[in-house]
Design a protein around this motif. Structure first.
Motif, PDB file in Angstrom:
ATOM      1  N   GLU A   1     -30.287  -6.609  -6.542  1.00 13.33           N
ATOM      2  CA  GLU A   1     -30.937  -7.904  -6.320  1.00 13.33           C
ATOM      3  C   GLU A   1     -31.468  -7.936  -4.900  1.00 13.33           C
ATOM      4  O   GLU A   1     -30.841  -7.441  -3.972  1.00 13.33           O
ATOM      5  CB  GLU A   1     -29.921  -9.034  -6.514  1.00 13.33           C
TER       6      GLU A   1
ATOM      7  N   ASP B   1     -36.908 -10.972  -3.381  1.00 14.70           N
ATOM      8  CA  ASP B   1     -37.589  -9.729  -3.735  1.00 14.70           C
ATOM      9  C   ASP B   1     -38.072  -8.927  -2.521  1.00 14.70           C
ATOM     10  O   ASP B   1     -38.897  -8.045  -2.643  1.00 14.70           O
ATOM     11  CB  ASP B   1     -38.778  -9.996  -4.657  1.00 14.70           C
TER      12      ASP B   1
ATOM     13  N   SER C   1     -41.709   0.822 -12.277  1.00 14.80           N
ATOM     14  CA  SER C   1     -40.543   0.999 -13.158  1.00 14.80           C
ATOM     15  C   SER C   1     -40.343   2.441 -13.599  1.00 14.80           C
ATOM     16  O   SER C   1     -39.263   2.824 -14.027  1.00 14.80           O
ATOM     17  CB  SER C   1     -40.697   0.106 -14.390  1.00 14.80           C
TER      18      SER C   1
ATOM     19  N   GLN D   1     -33.246  -3.474 -18.550  1.00 10.49           N
ATOM     20  CA  GLN D   1     -33.844  -4.189 -17.423  1.00 10.49           C
ATOM     21  C   GLN D   1     -35.323  -4.437 -17.667  1.00 10.49           C
ATOM     22  O   GLN D   1     -35.846  -5.517 -17.359  1.00 10.49           O
ATOM     23  CB  GLN D   1     -33.639  -3.392 -16.130  1.00 10.49           C
ATOM     24  N   ASN D   2     -35.998  -3.446 -18.222  1.00 12.64           N
ATOM     25  CA  ASN D   2     -37.423  -3.591 -18.499  1.00 12.64           C
ATOM     26  C   ASN D   2     -37.682  -4.470 -19.716  1.00 12.64           C
ATOM     27  O   ASN D   2     -38.676  -5.197 -19.752  1.00 12.64           O
ATOM     28  CB  ASN D   2     -38.048  -2.205 -18.673  1.00 12.64           C
TER      29      ASN D   2
ATOM     30  N   TYR E   1     -35.736  -6.954 -20.481  1.00 12.26           N
ATOM     31  CA  TYR E   1     -35.430  -8.287 -19.951  1.00 12.26           C
ATOM     32  C   TYR E   1     -36.635  -8.855 -19.198  1.00 12.26           C
ATOM     33  O   TYR E   1     -37.000 -10.019 -19.373  1.00 12.26           O
ATOM     34  CB  TYR E   1     -34.222  -8.175 -19.028  1.00 12.26           C
ATOM     35  N   LYS E   2     -37.272  -8.019 -18.366  1.00 11.84           N
ATOM     36  CA  LYS E   2     -38.454  -8.471 -17.632  1.00 11.84           C
ATOM     37  C   LYS E   2     -39.579  -8.853 -18.582  1.00 11.84           C
ATOM     38  O   LYS E   2     -40.302  -9.831 -18.361  1.00 11.84           O
ATOM     39  CB  LYS E   2     -38.935  -7.370 -16.689  1.00 11.84           C
TER      40      LYS E   2
ATOM     41  N   PRO F   1     -44.826  -6.167  -7.320  1.00 11.54           N
ATOM     42  CA  PRO F   1     -44.018  -5.547  -8.370  1.00 11.54           C
ATOM     43  C   PRO F   1     -43.561  -4.164  -7.953  1.00 11.54           C
ATOM     44  O   PRO F   1     -44.204  -3.476  -7.159  1.00 11.54           O
ATOM     45  CB  PRO F   1     -44.980  -5.469  -9.559  1.00 11.54           C
TER      46      PRO F   1
ATOM     47  N   LYS G   1     -38.024 -12.223 -21.073  1.00 13.68           N
ATOM     48  CA  LYS G   1     -37.305 -13.433 -20.666  1.00 13.68           C
ATOM     49  C   LYS G   1     -38.194 -14.670 -20.568  1.00 13.68           C
ATOM     50  O   LYS G   1     -37.719 -15.794 -20.766  1.00 13.68           O
ATOM     51  CB  LYS G   1     -36.576 -13.207 -19.345  1.00 13.68           C
ATOM     52  N   SER G   2     -39.481 -14.477 -20.276  1.00 15.74           N
ATOM     53  CA  SER G   2     -40.366 -15.639 -20.140  1.00 15.74           C
ATOM     54  C   SER G   2     -40.586 -16.356 -21.467  1.00 15.74           C
ATOM     55  O   SER G   2     -41.062 -17.494 -21.482  1.00 15.74           O
ATOM     56  CB  SER G   2     -41.709 -15.202 -19.544  1.00 15.74           C
TER      57      SER G   2
ATOM     58  N   TRP H   1     -28.263 -12.521 -17.895  1.00 16.89           N
ATOM     59  CA  TRP H   1     -27.888 -11.096 -17.818  1.00 16.89           C
ATOM     60  C   TRP H   1     -26.482 -11.013 -17.247  1.00 16.89           C
ATOM     61  O   TRP H   1     -26.224 -11.514 -16.153  1.00 16.89           O
ATOM     62  CB  TRP H   1     -28.866 -10.324 -16.928  1.00 16.89           C
TER      63      TRP H   1
ATOM     64  N   SER I   1     -32.435 -17.409 -20.049  1.00 16.41           N
ATOM     65  CA  SER I   1     -32.197 -15.969 -20.085  1.00 16.41           C
ATOM     66  C   SER I   1     -31.008 -15.655 -19.195  1.00 16.41           C
ATOM     67  O   SER I   1     -30.942 -16.092 -18.050  1.00 16.41           O
ATOM     68  CB  SER I   1     -33.439 -15.208 -19.600  1.00 16.41           C
TER      69      SER I   1
END
Length: 618
Positions: free
Chosen positions: A293, A297, A12, A51-52, A54-55, A9, A58-59, A66, A64
């Motif tokens: 992106e 990752d 953030s 963005q945070n 969404y993270k 990770p 989204k699960s 964007w 989901s």
């Protein structure tokens, strides 16, 4: 199929935003709030906040999505992009029919849609109607906008972004200005001026991060903190070149680097490619661009630039005699002959007459990308452009190139992606200094004369069936298809002498070539960094021990191979993907010292055998 993976990770740094994330996540759980509009001025952190969110959220949803919205975005664009994300085609239907298709697909599913940076919206119909959202509590839409009226028109719950407090501004400043100090603490004698800088930035997160990051790791005296640091001289032209791309566009990192090299921004030498990536990383750390992106990752794939910084890049570029509009080209100002770059991507206008009449003799870059109305290039267009380094004609409707292009002997980058050209034009053989060539999907074979382009280092195409030897090629961003045995150019032997190759993808359905792989024919490519080999014969093949010579390998993808235990000797490997491969000891792979991404994709019938090993499955 089952996929295993492990990810690292990224921090953030949610200074002053943690409570806001919790607020919006709470609103998403409210069945009475179908649409949320996050409203705030540019640079206030709306996108980073979402963005945070969404993270975090989204699960919880079946789908989901964007989407980043530009000023020129239309509601039909919006519908088409949403339709594309959910696997339907709405491009050939009306807005009304598109709304029905989206409605039917979303109905009954828990859906989460984020529309970042919405500028305008029709007052006649609500956002919900135009998206075709089903009238139930299971679909949530969140938009960010600077325009409060947009939020009011969408009948949404408005969430106002407030600037950071003085203390949060100072904390954020310290995180970016003093990343290596214990607890991100500032030296006492610098605190007063540092706090002043935060206030001068209006307590806006983007401005604070940009200025603070530019001060990081610099040995400044107290009085020097009273000046706002500028970009280092070597990064200034690299940053300015971000204006090459339309606002809000995803920027392909590798292509950006090729542009820098073609323009001569990166000092020549054996390490030029690595240095360019390092400078891209520096711009990211200085918050002058955003990593949008990553490929699995790990490797930077796309980046973006905030629209405020995009305006700054354009401003810097104008100082370097760049033009961005047809009106500027047509004005025939006194400095028109000294224009350095003409960037007219996605302008939707035919500009050849204006360019020809202005006679820009010192032009280095010409971009006409995404102008679909262009169907041909005038023969005399390049008459005065003998110094041209970069020519981007991608995503136009041209099917041929004028012979006069062959006189552009200094041209280093030619982009023909998305055009209707079916074979490599003859005039390209005269571009002896060409470094980068991007071909349209229709070019599936390469002429033998392409071997004469001895400076060519980067070749991009969708799939190639005929591949002659290109001595100095470093990256071959294409699948090589070796299914035809009669073609004298489709041989792995042609690759062996291309000892500079660092990036290669192979699609093998040819028994003879697969045997050559097993014999280790590619082991001579010792500079290889990214390698993908797809075995399409539906039977396991041995991965040869001779491949140990690829000591610089950073990314490896294999399909239907027997993975040997010695693969752990690839000490520099960061990314490993094994598709339907046979491996006797999967846990051993975790011993690889620099491995950041491990992905195993297996058939269900092999899944339970793998699960017997002590290995994390997600």
């Amino acid at each position: 199929m089952v996929k295993k993976s492990s990810l690292l990770p990224r921090d953030s740094r949610l200074v002053g935003l943690q409570s806001k994330v919790e607020d919006i996540v709470g609103l998403l759980e409210d069945p009475k709030v179908p649409v949320i509009a996050v409203v705030g001025m540019g640079g206030s952190g709306k996108t980073f906040l979402l963005q945070n969110v969404y993270k975090a959220a989204k699960s919880k949803y079946d789908q989901s999505i964007w989407l980043s919205i530009s000023k020129s975005y239309t509601l039909k664009n919006l519908q088409d992009d949403i339709a594309s994300h959910i696997g339907i085609n709405s491009k050939s239907v009306s807005e009304e029919r598109a709304a029905e298709l989206i409605h039917d697909h979303l109905q009954g599913n828990r859906s989460f849609i984020v529309l970042d940076d919405l500028w305008t919206l029709s007052t006649e119909n609500s956002l919900i109607d135009k998206l075709g959202r089903p009238a139930d509590k299971d679909c949530k839409i969140v938009v960010t906008t600077r325009n409060r009226q947009v939020a009011l028109n969408s009948n949404s719950r408005i969430y106002e972004m407030q600037n950071l407090s003085d203390e949060d501004s100072w904390m954020l400043f310290c995180i970016y200005a003093f990343p290596n100090s214990a607890g991100n603490r500032a030296p006492q004698h610098m605190e007063e001026e540092g706090r002043k800088i935060g206030k001068q930035c209006g307590n806006l997160p983007l401005a604070i991060k940009t200025i603070a990051a530019s001060l990081a790791n610099t040995k400044l005296k107290n009085w020097e903190w009273k000046r706002i640091m500028t970009l280092p001289p070597h990064l200034k032209p690299c940053f300015a070149y971000l204006s090459f791309f339309p606002e809000d566009e995803k920027i392909e990192a590798e292509y950006l680097i090729n542009l820098w090299i073609a323009e001569g921004f990166i000092p020549a030498g054996e390490e030029q490619w690595d240095l360019a990536w390092h400078w891209l990383d520096q711009l990211d750390k200085l918050c002058m661009l955003q990593v949008y992106e990553k490929d699995d990752d790990i490797f930077i794939k796309y980046c973006k630039i905030h629209d405020l910084l995009h305006d700054l890049a354009i401003h810097i570029s104008r100082e370097d005699n760049c033009v961005f509009s047809v009106e500027e080209v047509s004005s025939r100002t006194s400095n028109s002959m000294g224009w350095c770059r003409i960037l007219l991507a996605n302008k939707g206008l035919h500009v050849f007459n204006a360019i020809s009449e202005s006679r820009p003799v010192y032009l280095r870059t010409l971009s006409l990308s995404q102008n679909w109305q262009i169907t041909s290039i005038p023969e005399n267009l390049f008459t005065t452009m003998r110094g041209l380094r970069v020519l981007d004609l991608s995503y136009t409707h041209i099917s041929t190139l004028p012979a006069s292009l062959g006189k552009m002997i200094l041209l280093r980058l030619l982009n023909l992606r998305g055009t209707e050209i079916k074979e490599v034009p003859e005039c390209v053989r005269h571009l002896k200094r060409l470094l980068f060539l991007a071909l349209p999907d229709g070019c599936e074979s390469l002429p033998a004369w392409i071997s004469d382009l001895r400076y060519l280092q980067h070749l991009r195409a969708d799939c190639i069936y005929r591949m002659p030897r290109i001595a100095n090629l470093r990256t071959l961003d294409s699948f090589l298809d070796f299914r035809t045995e009669e073609d004298k150019f489709t041989r792995l032997d042609n690759l062996v002498d291309m000892t500079q190759l660092q990036k290669l993808r192979l699609f093998l359905d040819n028994e003879m070539e697969l045997k050559r792989i097993e014999e280790g024919i590619l082991a001579q490519l010792v500079k290889m960094r990214c390698l993908a080999i797809c075995n399409n014969r539906k039977e396991f093949r041995e991965f040869p021990g001779k491949m140990r010579a690829m000591k610089h390998l950073e990314s490896l993808r294999l399909c239907l191979f027997v993975v040997p235990s010695w693969i752990c000797e690839f000490a520099n490997l960061k990314q490993l993907e094994l598709i339907d491969c046979e491996c006797n000891d999967y846990p051993e792979l975790e011993r690889m010292p620099n491995l950041l991404q491990l992905s195993l994709i297996v058939e269900i019938k092999n899944f339970f055998k793998i699960c017997e090993n002590d290995f994390y499955v997600c």
